[in-house]
Enzyme design. Structure first.
Site, mmCIF file in Angstrom:
data_model
loop_
_atom_site.group_PDB
_atom_site.id
_atom_site.type_symbol
_atom_site.label_atom_id
_atom_site.label_comp_id
_atom_site.label_asym_id
_atom_site.label_seq_id
_atom_site.Cartn_x
_atom_site.Cartn_y
_atom_site.Cartn_z
ATOM 1 N N LYS A 47 2.322 2.333 4.576
ATOM 2 C CA LYS A 47 1.134 3.065 3.314
ATOM 3 C C LYS A 47 0.416 2.485 3.230
ATOM 4 O O LYS A 47 -0.784 2.662 2.770
ATOM 5 C CB LYS A 47 2.611 3.599 2.604
ATOM 6 C CG LYS A 47 4.154 3.838 3.278
ATOM 7 C CD LYS A 47 4.803 4.194 1.955
ATOM 8 C CE LYS A 47 5.071 3.400 1.289
ATOM 9 N NZ LYS A 47 5.782 2.611 1.778
ATOM 10 N N ARG B 85 9.284 8.067 -5.516
ATOM 11 C CA ARG B 85 10.138 7.485 -5.112
ATOM 12 C C ARG B 85 11.129 8.003 -5.173
ATOM 13 O O ARG B 85 12.314 7.581 -4.200
ATOM 14 C CB ARG B 85 10.196 6.340 -5.279
ATOM 15 C CG ARG B 85 9.321 4.947 -3.803
ATOM 16 C CD ARG B 85 9.396 4.037 -4.264
ATOM 17 N NE ARG B 85 9.989 2.565 -3.753
ATOM 18 C CZ ARG B 85 8.865 2.157 -3.369
ATOM 19 N NH1 ARG B 85 7.058 1.923 -4.397
ATOM 20 N NH2 ARG B 85 8.448 0.841 -2.659
ATOM 21 N N ARG C 16 4.371 -10.422 6.349
ATOM 22 C CA ARG C 16 3.442 -9.719 5.286
ATOM 23 C C ARG C 16 2.841 -10.719 4.693
ATOM 24 O O ARG C 16 3.515 -11.530 3.775
ATOM 25 C CB ARG C 16 4.041 -8.434 4.777
ATOM 26 C CG ARG C 16 2.936 -7.907 3.287
ATOM 27 C CD ARG C 16 3.443 -6.519 3.312
ATOM 28 N NE ARG C 16 4.619 -6.472 2.676
ATOM 29 C CZ ARG C 16 4.841 -5.336 2.307
ATOM 30 N NH1 ARG C 16 4.290 -4.260 1.722
ATOM 31 N NH2 ARG C 16 6.274 -5.640 1.706
ATOM 32 N N ARG D 29 5.162 -12.581 -0.781
ATOM 33 C CA ARG D 29 6.217 -11.457 -1.875
ATOM 34 C C ARG D 29 7.539 -12.010 -1.908
ATOM 35 O O ARG D 29 8.302 -12.140 -0.707
ATOM 36 C CB ARG D 29 5.713 -10.057 -1.352
ATOM 37 C CG ARG D 29 4.455 -9.662 -1.896
ATOM 38 C CD ARG D 29 5.097 -7.899 -1.585
ATOM 39 N NE ARG D 29 5.483 -7.378 -1.914
ATOM 40 C CZ ARG D 29 5.869 -6.539 -1.839
ATOM 41 N NH1 ARG D 29 4.800 -5.527 -1.540
ATOM 42 N NH2 ARG D 29 7.016 -5.172 -2.177
ATOM 43 N N ARG E 168 16.218 -3.062 0.831
ATOM 44 C CA ARG E 168 14.806 -1.769 -0.240
ATOM 45 C C ARG E 168 15.015 -0.747 1.018
ATOM 46 O O ARG E 168 14.510 0.857 0.183
ATOM 47 C CB ARG E 168 13.872 -2.636 0.091
ATOM 48 C CG ARG E 168 13.936 -3.496 -1.284
ATOM 49 C CD ARG E 168 12.577 -4.379 -1.023
ATOM 50 N NE ARG E 168 11.390 -4.031 -0.875
ATOM 51 C CZ ARG E 168 10.127 -4.555 0.123
ATOM 52 N NH1 ARG E 168 10.621 -5.928 0.014
ATOM 53 N NH2 ARG E 168 8.809 -3.772 0.772
HETATM 54 P P1 ADP Z 1 6.784 -1.953 -0.901
HETATM 55 O O1 ADP Z 1 5.733 -0.654 -0.009
HETATM 56 O O2 ADP Z 1 7.394 -2.041 0.648
HETATM 57 O O3 ADP Z 1 8.368 -1.013 -0.779
HETATM 58 P P2 ADP Z 1 6.318 -1.832 -3.352
HETATM 59 O O4 ADP Z 1 4.952 -3.058 -3.794
HETATM 60 O O5 ADP Z 1 6.299 -0.444 -3.149
HETATM 61 O O6 ADP Z 1 6.675 -2.003 -1.833
HETATM 62 O O7 ADP Z 1 7.050 -1.925 -4.267
HETATM 63 C C1 ADP Z 1 7.984 -3.106 -5.138
HETATM 64 C C2 ADP Z 1 9.305 -2.529 -5.913
HETATM 65 O O8 ADP Z 1 8.420 -2.000 -6.883
HETATM 66 C C3 ADP Z 1 9.896 -1.750 -5.138
HETATM 67 O O9 ADP Z 1 11.029 -2.176 -4.500
HETATM 68 C C4 ADP Z 1 10.283 -1.003 -6.108
HETATM 69 O O10 ADP Z 1 11.605 -2.353 -7.440
HETATM 70 C C5 ADP Z 1 8.890 -1.136 -7.650
HETATM 71 N N1 ADP Z 1 8.782 0.150 -7.492
HETATM 72 C C6 ADP Z 1 7.248 0.915 -6.841
HETATM 73 N N2 ADP Z 1 7.203 1.743 -6.742
HETATM 74 C C7 ADP Z 1 8.336 2.513 -7.516
HETATM 75 C C8 ADP Z 1 8.532 3.018 -8.189
HETATM 76 N N3 ADP Z 1 7.635 4.919 -7.301
HETATM 77 N N4 ADP Z 1 10.188 3.885 -8.758
HETATM 78 C C9 ADP Z 1 10.226 3.242 -9.013
HETATM 79 N N5 ADP Z 1 10.237 1.954 -7.999
HETATM 80 C C10 ADP Z 1 9.258 1.147 -8.017
HETATM 81 P P1 ADP Z 2 3.336 -0.553 3.130
HETATM 82 O O1 ADP Z 2 2.808 -0.014 2.177
HETATM 83 O O2 ADP Z 2 4.373 0.657 3.682
HETATM 84 O O3 ADP Z 2 5.253 -1.581 2.410
HETATM 85 P P2 ADP Z 2 1.618 -2.336 4.345
HETATM 86 O O4 ADP Z 2 0.787 -1.332 4.281
HETATM 87 O O5 ADP Z 2 2.095 -3.252 3.410
HETATM 88 O O6 ADP Z 2 3.364 -1.178 4.433
HETATM 89 O O7 ADP Z 2 2.327 -3.326 5.435
HETATM 90 C C1 ADP Z 2 3.843 -3.668 5.622
HETATM 91 C C2 ADP Z 2 3.232 -5.160 6.793
HETATM 92 O O8 ADP Z 2 3.013 -4.687 8.510
HETATM 93 C C3 ADP Z 2 1.902 -5.528 6.590
HETATM 94 O O9 ADP Z 2 2.212 -6.900 6.991
HETATM 95 C C4 ADP Z 2 1.102 -5.154 7.576
HETATM 96 O O10 ADP Z 2 -0.324 -5.902 7.389
HETATM 97 C C5 ADP Z 2 1.404 -5.040 8.456
HETATM 98 N N1 ADP Z 2 1.045 -3.555 9.544
HETATM 99 C C6 ADP Z 2 0.548 -2.365 8.308
HETATM 100 N N2 ADP Z 2 0.580 -1.509 9.734
HETATM 101 C C7 ADP Z 2 0.634 -1.876 11.102
HETATM 102 C C8 ADP Z 2 0.467 -1.204 12.050
HETATM 103 N N3 ADP Z 2 0.488 -0.359 12.630
HETATM 104 N N4 ADP Z 2 1.402 -2.341 12.879
HETATM 105 C C9 ADP Z 2 1.500 -4.031 12.395
HETATM 106 N N5 ADP Z 2 1.397 -4.484 11.271
HETATM 107 C C10 ADP Z 2 1.480 -3.508 10.530
#
Ligand code: ADP
Ligand code: ADP
Length: 226
Positions: free
Chosen positions: A19, A94, A133, A169, A180
């Site tokens: 995303k 979410r 990541r 992270r 998660r």
């Molecule tokens: P990822 O895309 O890898 O799940 P994010 O960076 O979006 O990670 O979120 C990291 C953490 O921040 C989540 O596990 C949660 O604890 C918090 N968080 C992010 N967005 C939200 C949301 N919309 N509602 C509640 N908690 C959130």
């Molecule tokens: P999200 O925001 O949904 O948690 P991220 O954009 O942070 O996901 O991507 C998670 C990890 O996967 C990062 O290390 C990113 O570089 C990698 N990644 C994202 N898209 C792809 C893809 N299409 N193929 C391989 N790795 C990817």
């Protein structure tokens, strides 16, 4: 893609689906701000604000920060001038309560969600993606040790004057990732039905190269906004 009214796009998908990666690319293409609730919480954590301290206890366990706190934070973020043309929502909503609050927030201003791309990937893929990541503290760039390597020391791909400060992270450790994913299926997956019912869902195959996912996403957006 042209429109005079603000455009709100909601990126949906499991943690690690891509995303953030795709939202950053769309940000440039569409001229819309990426609003990542995870990034906002992490910024608050780094600056040791009360919001950051509260969020930390949830983030460390891979749990969601309570809805009321998150919704207030997003409302404030969207009221800033850089979101006047809309935003690419990354990580929000979410929960169903957040989705409902978001709809109300937009409706109050005569606006609505334009499209909800759902980036689909399997759990196995997600494990590899999240444990590899790496992110930048300064430019918020998202990288992967194998699939999208971080820049060499002394460079920043965003052209930022400051150099990248790459780190892993805390919540990308396998134990936290498992929780998660569980939290996603329990609390966020119902949004798939919610947005499908609103005719807004567009499924994208996320198990493809990053560039291919971007071009599929672009095609879907182009059609939706035509
Ligand atoms: P990822 O895309 O890898 O799940 P994010 O960076 O979006 O990670 O979120 C990291 C953490 O921040 C989540 O596990 C949660 O604890 C918090 N968080 C992010 N967005 C939200 C949301 N919309 N509602 C509640 N908690 C959130
Ligand atoms: P999200 O925001 O949904 O948690 P991220 O954009 O942070 O996901 O991507 C998670 C990890 O996967 C990062 O290390 C990113 O570089 C990698 N990644 C994202 N898209 C792809 C893809 N299409 N193929 C391989 N790795 C990817």
């Amino acid at each position: 893609m042209e429109s005079n009214s603000p455009i709100f796009i909601v990126m949906l998908g499991v943690p690690g689906a891509g995303k953030g990666t795709q939202a950053q690319r769309l940000e440039e293409k569409l001229g819309l701000k990426q609003v990542s609730t995870g990034d906002i919480f992490r910024d608050n954590l780094r600056n040791q604000t009360p919001l950051g301290q509260l969020a930390k206890s949830y983030m460390d366990k891979g749990e969601l920060v309570p809805d009321d706190v998150t919704i207030r934070m997003v409302e404030e973020r969207l009221s800033r001038p850089d979101c006047a043309k809309g935003a690419i929502m990354d990580g929000f909503p979410r929960t169903l309560a957040q989705a409902d609050a978001f709809d109300k927030m937009l409706r109050g201003k005569g606006q609505k969600v334009a499209l909800v791309p759902l980036i689909g990937v399997t759990d196995d893929e997600v494990m590899d993606r999240l444990t590899g990541r790496r992110v930048c503290r300064r430019c918020q760039g998202v990288f992967h040790l194998m699939f999208n390597p971080p820049p060499p020391a002394g460079e920043c791909p965003q052209g930022d004057k400051s150099l990248c400060d790459i780190y892993q992270r805390d919540d990308d450790k396998p134990e936290t990732v498992r929780n998660r994913l569980f939290v996603y299926y329990k609390q966020t997956a119902p949004l798939i039905g919610y947005y499908f019912a609103h005719g807004l869902l567009a499924e994208i195959n996320g198990a493809q190269a990053i560039d291919k996912v971007t071009s599929d996403l672009w095609d879907v957006l182009d059609k939706a906004m035509a």
